[in-house]
Scaffold this motif. Sequence first.
Motif: not given
Length: 743
Positions: A386-393, A397-402, A432-436
């Motif tokens: 999941x992190x790799x996809x977020x970075x590539x796209x 970058x900020x997920x509530x799980x973290x 609620x962010x563009x690109x989340x």
Amino acid sequence: MVPLTGYADKVSGEAGDRIAFKVSSQTPGPCAASLVRVIHADPNPAGPGMKIEDLSAVFSTTFEAREQKIEMGSYVRVDGATALSPLGAMTLSVLVFPTLPDAGEQCVIARWDGDTATGFALLATADGFVAEIGRIGAPTLRVATGQKLRARAWYRVWLIIDPLSRSVRLGQRPLHPEAGWDDAGNAWSAIDRTLAHDARRPVFIGAQQARPSMRHFNGRIEDPVIVAGARPEIVEQRLDPARPPRGTLAAWDFSRGIDGIDVEDLGPHHLHGVLVNLPTRAVAGSAWTGRAHRWTDAPRDYAAIHFHADDLDDCRWSTDFTLTIPASLRSGVYGMRLKTATSSDIIPFYVRPRLGRPTARIAVLASTFTHQVYTNHMRSAFDEAFRARMSAWGASPWNPDEYPQYGRSTYNFHLDRSGVCYSTRLRPQLTIRPGFLTFNDEKGSGLRHFPADTHLADWLERMGIAFDVITDEDLDDLGVDLIRPYACLVTGSHPEYHTPGTLDAIQAYVDDGGRLAYLGGNGFYWKVARSSRLPGTLEIRRVGPAIRTWAAEPGEHYNALDGQLGGLWRHNGRPPQRLAGVGFSAQGRFEGSYYRRLPAAADPRVAWIFDGVGDELLGDFGLSGGGAAGFELDRADVLLGTPRNAIVLATSEKHQSHFVAVPEDVLGIYNTTNGEPAAQLIRADMTYMDVAGGGAVFSTGSITFCGSLSHAGYDNNVSRILFNVLNRFGGLGLDWPLESIRK
């Protein structure tokens, strides 16, 4: 902490309104803020890509950013107790229901001065209740019962401090003893002239004043009473705050004012308190037996408050700058872009038209209640892929799980496994962010809610269809008059959560001749409550059979904020089929399929919907799960209120094996509410219906529908169907704008 983030004090505004922005940066220094318009918030390179229009020429500013702290955990603060002095001999009695006794020392009630280590504090620990008593020139006195606590059991606890007899007595008794578990106990300690239990500080209930650790309590507290003098004869009695014993100094009755944040003291000094971070009210207390299920009928059965160490209702950050919405700014989806030397963020908000002055024939209803209910949903599915996809796209970058410190979603549990029933927008809303990205979607983008709804906004821009945007909150505040001037009202992908006010307004709009295009799935499903005394807060009680992540406790089915029954709108007598023709029928993982066009679509009443569409299979493509019919599906059902004039234009098929019918439709191993086999309930029905007052409703029955609009350069059968519907509903008189591309 997220390096740079913030929130706004309002979700929307009109020309002339002021929106305040509150920002926290882990790196102090200059921060630039500039206005943007959010057109398309999907970072998937297989689609149109992110479209964020720079409007810094309209608004920009620079300010000195700094870190602003988040203080989680709920409690009662009684500032008036500073005047409660001198405090001599005293007896404290309270009922306590610990839900997480193994989580360290947790304060039930205290009047403590952390600077001088004076005062008293009653703590719950895994090994029983502990009293801490301040002393002058000597270590704090600790008295412990030493009897291990049971989670989710009620205890009567008392503390007697008697300078005359130079003793401290502490006791605990379970209200309902359990065989084989010895959890009743008493403790005694001598005291001397060093005693300093009279700290001239506020009383805290559910936490302790000393920082950095406030020793937040997890569990329920009921009827704390402080009486002057050593009164051993009252310590094992159930004390009614409305009839306090003689010598009472304070008697807080949590059964009063359940619909607010004020805490009333019935003692002679009127030491009223206020709730901080919104613990849960309208919960069953120690006296609840099931004789009443609505707290308004028997408030004393609900004389408890449930505190949590992870409650958060408002970050209470200071304002860094404000935007006065210019009259030149058209209605739409906007954001405030923040930038420091190392970080950036965008805080979304909406601009609505002035009441009674629409600027388009079509209004889009932004599902801000649903966005808020899901805010900061921790899904426990955030891995390296999941992190790799977020970075590539280049996704958000900020997920509530973290980052759990920004508060939980009502789809999560508290630390003690009780359900989160309140959600606030007065905090950073990472989801609620563009690109989340919500899901690591193998076949698409994995968007939900705010970014997913920009699939529609982008399509409207591309089609040249003018539209205004209003929010759920606007509609609830201003009523049907806000939408009455529009020829057509359009929803996004998931208008799930509604108050009585929003549902009434939409129903009145349709009944009065308005046209509704419901472009999602699982819409108009759950009932939520608001209160003018708690702006920015929503309450949900997850009641009855439904697809849900937690279940409301017995006796706790009625909202604290408005006293109304929570749960599904269907169980409140308003199934979605009555309004939209379809209602929630099935759910699976975030995967999509397609619709098959039905012979009924050739009916002259609806054939215009398919002008220019020659395909039998519709929407076997898209950025949401790979298909226009997926994830959460709605069906037509006459038994649930679908009008008999409704026409099912197309229905979905070939859904994956993980899809299931919703629990409210399944009566047993073999039976469903309408008699159809459960497997046949796994479908999305694309439906059209006329309404008696001249209105009409078009529904897609699928949450992933809008994700297919941009496929093949927006020239596809899903795009054409929606264009035909909005062109007719809005009376726009437009020609299909992509004719040249198709040729």
